[in-house]
Design an enzyme around this catalytic site. Structure first.
Site, PDB file in Angstrom:
ATOM      1  N   SER A   1      29.092 -42.659  54.710  1.00  0.00           N
ATOM      2  CA  SER A   1      29.748 -43.378  55.797  1.00  0.00           C
ATOM      3  C   SER A   1      31.063 -43.982  55.319  1.00  0.00           C
ATOM      4  O   SER A   1      31.945 -43.260  54.852  1.00  0.00           O
ATOM      5  CB  SER A   1      28.784 -44.430  56.363  1.00  0.00           C
ATOM      6  OG  SER A   1      29.248 -44.938  57.580  1.00  0.00           O
TER       7      SER A   1
ATOM      8  N   GLU B   1      25.775 -34.134  61.976  1.00  0.00           N
ATOM      9  CA  GLU B   1      27.108 -34.581  61.562  1.00  0.00           C
ATOM     10  C   GLU B   1      27.901 -33.515  60.810  1.00  0.00           C
ATOM     11  O   GLU B   1      29.103 -33.675  60.611  1.00  0.00           O
ATOM     12  CB  GLU B   1      26.996 -35.836  60.677  1.00  0.00           C
ATOM     13  CG  GLU B   1      26.602 -37.084  61.428  1.00  0.00           C
ATOM     14  CD  GLU B   1      26.717 -38.346  60.598  1.00  0.00           C
ATOM     15  OE1 GLU B   1      26.836 -39.424  61.187  1.00  0.00           O
ATOM     16  OE2 GLU B   1      26.700 -38.258  59.354  1.00  0.00           O
TER      17      GLU B   1
ATOM     18  N   HIS C   1      22.790 -40.020  60.905  1.00  0.00           N
ATOM     19  CA  HIS C   1      23.760 -40.640  60.001  1.00  0.00           C
ATOM     20  C   HIS C   1      23.074 -41.073  58.701  1.00  0.00           C
ATOM     21  O   HIS C   1      23.614 -40.914  57.614  1.00  0.00           O
ATOM     22  CB  HIS C   1      24.394 -41.849  60.701  1.00  0.00           C
ATOM     23  CG  HIS C   1      25.582 -42.400  59.993  1.00  0.00           C
ATOM     24  ND1 HIS C   1      26.736 -41.668  59.797  1.00  0.00           N
ATOM     25  CD2 HIS C   1      25.808 -43.623  59.426  1.00  0.00           C
ATOM     26  CE1 HIS C   1      27.624 -42.410  59.145  1.00  0.00           C
ATOM     27  NE2 HIS C   1      27.080 -43.589  58.902  1.00  0.00           N
TER      28      HIS C   1
END
Length: 706
Positions: free
Chosen positions: A539, A622, A650
């Site tokens: 992230s 993702e 995520h």
């Protein structure tokens, strides 16, 4: 007074079988027989850590030590003498979890009242619709007012129901049979009923989207292409509150007052309400984004009194009243919030008094009479349940979830502190191999971006810090500094705040400065080889990795869990809602490219010069974001490898995937930083790919890693 001595997990209490009671009706699957920890011999041989130790850690609540804003997983009994929680342990062989409802008494006795249920992960309200996160849901059990029953959430067949079990033991039973998740609940004052909240509107929305699909879904703000073409559920769907009779299961609509009662019970902001009307809460000092919050109280006479001491401003994690009218609060304190401190304030004094202060992390604290039950951990101690006396801060260890760690040799940990070029305070934990000797030099692996609590796998838990150390690598676990726009004058909204963060890549430069300053602090000790530094991140940490590879190419290898924030990806692959938001923050539209703006950050634009081995381990919802950067790297013949994990978000939540990510990251850095390879024949293809990468790499630039 001091918060007590730091203790290794299991060293304070070695749990014997006599402390445990398994209720006869809680039938455990054979693979879950070790959900509760068994006895650990005091003379057990010490050993180095392995991946299984980390993957199979028993967890209470969200696993990361930085989860300060998460709901508490603890439920204290009405008499304050016991606490209940859901204990969870991953099983990577089955790619599943073992879970059970545990009650711990003040004397350390442990009862397993129920076992079973599915792992549940949370979703959040994002731009354009609901987004899955992969973060575990946190459910706190709740005791009936008479203390004879516990209600708790348990998931089966993809739906979360409400269950009840007698605290004295017996068979647990489902009290709801809903078609949608029971999201929260509370007991009525008389204990005869339960308030339950759910969102039947999800079913209505699903039916509407199914019907729309017969004529083709409209591609609009509801769609996030990385997740799929199906429109996501909208944010803010109505919550329906109902009252269910515990004895009969009969349901009826809740009154407005009952709905408000339930809404207040799920408020995550620190709030303390005493039986005599005293109340304490937090209020922001200004309308500025992320304004610090100050403690305010309302006394028995109804007067509102702000606590004007600086100790009452900012980073308060919990508020509690005692019977004498003293307000206790837990607050992060010290250099870049590295400490936790418990204070008491009697409203008459100008400043609170310190009760305890500790470098350990305290999470999910709930009041039980004159004490707090908290989850406690530190850099080398996995999470355990502690009881903290409000009067003097005395700490009692009640339940050590992972006593095996008492006999695992971990690397030493040293706290380093610094300021970046913006003057923002930061810190990092330097971990050395368990058998490090003076004068040795090691490769260094950077792990990001929080370093609170037990050093497990960094944010997202994919980079096994102690496993790297056990294999001869030093690790710098970074704690990020405050946001660069915090306190910047003239910011009135969060959009203003985000624009300031993104302008000129201000936040990225701030984080890069902190990273490089931390690395310099480690280099100054002479214990790391400056030509063998690896870097990792998930992230925001992944963004720091990519920004560093482009602007400070000192790294010999890198591994990331998300990729990539590139010009075309931002406007195309994340959907309309995301693109609109990024344009509002100052990024150019697809039809008006601005290469100069993107050059410091875009992997695709810099693909020809990176020349560093890059491992991508991405979730299947993702990985599409990575295609622009990955394709550019591949076309330039750069050493890049991508793995895609199915059914992930995520944060990767599946145990088999976490183990695979751990082991591949270990192999990756052992190969590129140490020239080592695992002799397992099953990994021959892996090393053949990496050997080909190495042979095709351009010669190292002067002064950079080989």
């Amino acid at each position: 007074m001091s918060g007590g001595r730091t203790m290794r997990a299991g060293a304070a209490i070695l749990l014997g079988a006599s402390l445990f009671a398994l209720c006869p009706d809680a039938r455990a699957d054979a693979s879950c027989k070790d959900l509760l920890p068994g006895p650990v011999a005091a003379n057990a041989a010490s050993r180095l850590i392995n991946a299984e130790d980390l993957v199979r850690l028993r967890d209470i609540g969200r696993p990361e030590g930085s989860a300060f804003s998460a709901p508490t997983p603890l439920g204290a009994s009405p008499n304050g003498q016991e606490v209940a929680f859901i204990l969870r342990r991953a099983d990577p062989d089955r790619n599943d979890y073992c879970q059970g409802l545990v009650v711990v008494s003040g004397n350390g006795a442990v009862r397993l009242l129920d076992q079973g249920g599915e792992m549940a992960t949370a979703s959040l309200d994002g731009e354009g619709g609901r987004m899955p996160t992969g973060v575990p849901e946190v459910w706190a059990p709740r005791w009936s007012p008479d203390g004879r029953q516990i209600a708790f959430q348990r998931r089966a067949d993809g739906v979360t129901q409400l269950w009840i079990v007698p605290t004295a033991g017996g068979k647990a039973r489902a009290i709801t049979h809903s078609k949608v998740d029971i999201e929260t609940f509370a007991w009525s004052a008389d204990g005869r009923s339960l308030l339950i909240a759910s969102r039947p509107a999800f079913l209505v929305d699903k039916a509407g989207v199914d019907a729309e699909g017969l004529g083709g879904w409209l591609y609009d703000r509801r769609v996030a292409p990385n997740i799929g073409p199906r429109p996501r559920p909208p944010v803010g769907l109505a919550v329906e509150v109902r009252l269910i009779d515990v004895a009969t299961g009969a349901e009826k609509a809740a009154t407005q007052a009952e709905a408000e009662q339930l809404a207040e019970s799920r408020n995550l902001a620190p709030l303390a309400q005493a039986a005599d009307g005293r109340r304490a809460w937090l209020a922001p000092e200004s309308a500025a984004p992320l304004s610090p919050e100050r403690i305010h109280v309302r006394d028995r006479a109804g007067r509102e009194i702000p606590c004007l001491s600086p100790l009452c401003l900012g980073d308060v994690q919990g508020l509690w009243w005692d019977a004498q009218g003293h307000l206790y609060f837990l607050r992060r304190a010290g250099w870049a919030k590295e400490d936790m401190a418990l204070y008491a304030w009697n409203l008459e004094d100008s400043a609170p008094r310190i009760v305890m202060r500790t470098r350990d992390v305290l999470l999910g604290c709930v009041q039980g009479g004159a004490a707090l039950y908290c989850l406690r951990e530190n850099a080398t101690t996995p999470r355990y349940l502690a009881r903290i006396a409000l009067t003097d801060g005395t700490v009692q260890s009640l339940f050590v979830a992972n006593p095996e760690f008492a006999h695992i040799r971990l690397g030493s940990v040293e706290r380093l502190r610094w300021r970046n070029d913006r003057g923002l305070a930061a810190w990092g934990d330097l971990v050395l191999p368990p058998d490090a000797r003076p004068g040795q030099q090691f490769p260094l692996v950077i792990v990001q971006y929080h370093s609170d609590g037990f050093l497990r796998g960094g944010t997202g838990d994919e980079y096994p810090i102690q496993l790297f150390a056990a294999h001869g690598m030093a690790v710098l676990s970074l704690e990020r500094p405050a946001f660069v726009a915090t306190g910047q004058p003239g910011l009135k909204t969060m959009d203003d705040f985000n624009r300031a963060m993104q302008a000129g890549w201000a936040e990225r430069w701030s984080l890069l400065s902190s990273l490089m300053t931390g690395i310099d602090a480690v280099k100054a000790r002479g214990i790391v080889d400056p030509d063998r530094i690896g870097i990792t991140g998930l992230s925001d940490g992944s963004s720091t990795v990519r920004f560093a590879l482009i602007n400070r190419p000192i790294f010999a290898a890198a591994s990331i869990s998300n990729c990539c924030f590139d010009a075309n990806m931002v406007m195309m692959q994340a959907g309309i809602a995301f693109a609109d938001k990024q344009r509002a923050y100052g990024l150019p539209p697809l039809t008006k490219p601005d290469p100069d703006l993107w050059r410091p950050y875009s992997v695709a634009m810099n693909a020809g010069k990176l020349n560093r081995p890059l491992l991508m381990q991405l979730s299947d919802d993702e990985y599409i974001h990575s295609l622009e950067g990955f394709t550019a790297l591949r076309e330039y013949g750069q050493p890049v490898e991508m793995h895609v994990f199915p059914g992930e978000h995520h944060i990767k939540w599946q145990p088999a995937h976490r183990r695979a990510a751990y082991l591949r990251n270990l192999d990756w850095f052992a190969y590129w930083l140490k020239g080592e390879r695992d002799p397992d024949p099953a990994k021959q293809d892996q090393y053949a790919r990496w050997d080909a990468m190495r042979s095709n790499m351009a010669p190292a630039r002067p002064g950079s890693a080989p």
